[in-house]
Design an enzyme around this catalytic site. Structure first.
Site, mmCIF file in Angstrom:
data_model
loop_
_atom_site.group_PDB
_atom_site.id
_atom_site.type_symbol
_atom_site.label_atom_id
_atom_site.label_comp_id
_atom_site.label_asym_id
_atom_site.label_seq_id
_atom_site.Cartn_x
_atom_site.Cartn_y
_atom_site.Cartn_z
ATOM 1 C CG ASP A 15 -2.138 -0.876 1.002
ATOM 2 O OD1 ASP A 15 -2.235 -1.474 -0.098
ATOM 3 O OD2 ASP A 15 -2.970 -0.984 1.916
ATOM 4 N NE ARG A 95 0.448 3.945 13.813
ATOM 5 C CZ ARG A 95 1.015 3.129 12.949
ATOM 6 N NH1 ARG A 95 2.244 3.360 12.521
ATOM 7 N NH2 ARG A 95 0.375 2.078 12.498
ATOM 8 C CG ASP A 124 -2.675 3.448 13.934
ATOM 9 O OD1 ASP A 124 -2.409 3.793 15.104
ATOM 10 O OD2 ASP A 124 -2.490 2.305 13.505
ATOM 11 C CB SER A 180 -4.002 -5.872 9.186
ATOM 12 O OG SER A 180 -3.559 -4.636 9.655
HETATM 13 N N1 ARG Z 1 -5.641 -1.583 17.885
HETATM 14 C C1 ARG Z 1 -4.307 -1.124 18.053
HETATM 15 C C2 ARG Z 1 -4.263 0.359 18.213
HETATM 16 O O1 ARG Z 1 -5.168 1.024 17.844
HETATM 17 C C3 ARG Z 1 -3.366 -1.619 16.988
HETATM 18 C C4 ARG Z 1 -3.607 -1.213 15.583
HETATM 19 C C5 ARG Z 1 -2.496 -1.748 14.752
HETATM 20 N N2 ARG Z 1 -2.754 -1.874 13.358
HETATM 21 C C6 ARG Z 1 -2.662 -3.038 12.662
HETATM 22 N N3 ARG Z 1 -2.646 -2.946 11.391
HETATM 23 N N4 ARG Z 1 -2.620 -4.203 13.211
HETATM 24 O O2 ARG Z 1 -3.318 0.908 18.726
#
Ligand code: ARG
Length: 406
Positions: A15, A95, A124, A180
């Site tokens: 992506d 992040r 995110d 993912s």
């Molecule tokens: N749910 C977690 C958060 O919001 C992890 C998100 C991570 N993304 C992924 N593609 N697994 O911090």
């Protein structure tokens, strides 16, 4: 006139590689990719070449592991940050740092745009956008482009873009699950595929850092972690940098099957989602620091800290790292940890890490006060007067108001 520039947060994945082409075409901008190395992958080898091949004018790789540990992970550890009591916030802590690097790089290159790969459904995007807007909010104009949130591509269009980006589209085997995954030094977050059925046990192929219990060693392992002012500094007497110490614990605790988390999580955008994590080092260090605090903090400090920990965790989860409130709570946490210096002894065995010993020169545990042996120095007779006054209000109220069938 020269074209505008966009700094794209680049993982090297499909992506984000497609995004290089997409941003060039849709926005007519020069794309500079920024790969932030937060430890534990994604593989940064060959990432520059891949970005260039897709058409990036420049490809930057930054090693921010040390900064991630000292400015984000350890402050969060001191604050007892565990979202909903189980998630060590590995992705959520990364992040704001990534956003900071995007803004700094945009300034350095005079770029008017930054870009990230988040979709419109997760947390995110909120963390990136809020952090970028907050950090660049002082009269600067940095626009945010989020291709995956904007493009709405069909599979065929994606294929076409992938071809333009010089990517060979992997044919994925029928039985191969594609989760993912987001990964850094502090943990691994796994979503999608069979995990979307909340009743189904996470398949073994979802995990990569932790052993399943039938594969863990049959002998327990005992380790001793030393803390100074709420931060881990050495293991079994051996000093290590924060990065090395976390890597070491991820390995060791992962081998013993520690750190698997299966959680139905409240996302900021209002939905619940099934999240699976592997955070071995975080689980060990969190349990250790809480155990150390049982010795070094008063009961009231423990209570207030635990209350504020929850607020702090929510702030981090919700993309509010760069806020005054988070800093205010951080100040309390740093202050509360000033005597958290000492050792924690743990037994790692079959998925659990049990604290089996604690010691600190600042421990409030006083042997002579606590012991039932002959060295007992607690004044038993003063307990009688204490209880007399302590129970006074309830005794008066019981007499005057005759509640509780009295
Ligand atoms: N749910 C977690 C958060 O919001 C992890 C998100 C991570 N993304 C992924 N593609 N697994 O911090």
């Amino acid at each position: 006139m020269s074209k505008g520039k966009c700094i794209l947060a680049y993982s090297g994945g499909m992506d984000s590689t497609i995004s290089v082409v997409w941003i060039k075409e849709k926005y007519d901008l020069d794309v500079i990719t920024l790969t932030v190395d937060l430890g534990a992958g994604p593989e940064i080898e060959g990432v520059k070449e891949k970005a260039k091949q897709a058409g990036a004018v420049e490809a930057i790789v930054l090693d921010v592991k040390e900064e991630f540990v000292t400015e984000y992970i350890f402050p969060a550890l001191k604050a007892g940050a565990m979202y909903e009591n189980v998630y060590a916030l590995s992705t959520a802590l990364a992040r704001p740092l990534m956003a900071k690097k995007l803004v700094e790089t945009a300034r350095k290159f005079g770029a008017g745009y930054v870009s990230h790969g988040c979709t419109g459904k997760g947390n995110d995007q909120v963390r990136f956008d809020s952090s970028i807007k907050t950090l660049s909010g002082n009269g600067e104009s940095i626009e945010i482009i989020a291709p995956a949130r904007e493009w709405g591509m069909t599979r065929d269009e994606e294929k076409e873009y992938a071809k333009k980006a010089g990517l060979e589209l992997r044919e994925i085997g029928k039985n191969q699950r594609v989760y993912s995954i987001d990964r850094n030094l502090w943990g691994l977050a796994i979503e999608g595929e069979d995990l979307e059925d909340t009743w189904a046990e996470p398949p073994e192929d979802a995990f990569s850092w932790t052993n399943s219990l039938d594969k863990t060693p049959d002998k327990p392992e005992i380790i001793d972690i030393q803390f100074r002012e709420g931060m881990p500094i050495s293991i079994n007497g051996k000093n290590m940098s924060g990065v090395k110490l976390i890597e070491f614990l991820n390995n060791l605790a992962g081998k013993h099957g520690i750190g698997r988390v299966d959680h139905l999580e409240n996302r900021l955008v209002g939905i619940k989602s099934r999240e699976v994590y592997e955070t071995p080092a975080a689980v060990v260090l969190y349990n250790s620091i809480i155990a150390l605090e049982t010795a070094t903090l008063s009961r009231e400090q423990q209570r207030i800290k635990s209350f504020l920990s929850q607020n702090y965790s929510d702030l981090v989860y919700d993309g509010r790292w760069f806020t005054m409130l988070r800093e205010n709570i951080q100040t309390f946490m740093n202050s509360v940890q000033q005597f958290s210096t000492g050792d924690i002894k743990l037994k790692l065995y079959k998925g659990s890490c049990n604290v089996i010993g604690r010691k600190s020169k600042f421990s409030l545990y006083d042997y002579d006060m606590s012991t039932y042996s002959s060295t007992d120095s607690f004044n038993h007779s003063s307990a009688v007067g204490f209880i007399d006054i302590y129970s006074l209000p309830s005794r008066i109220q019981a007499k005057k108001q005759k509640f509780n069938d009295l």
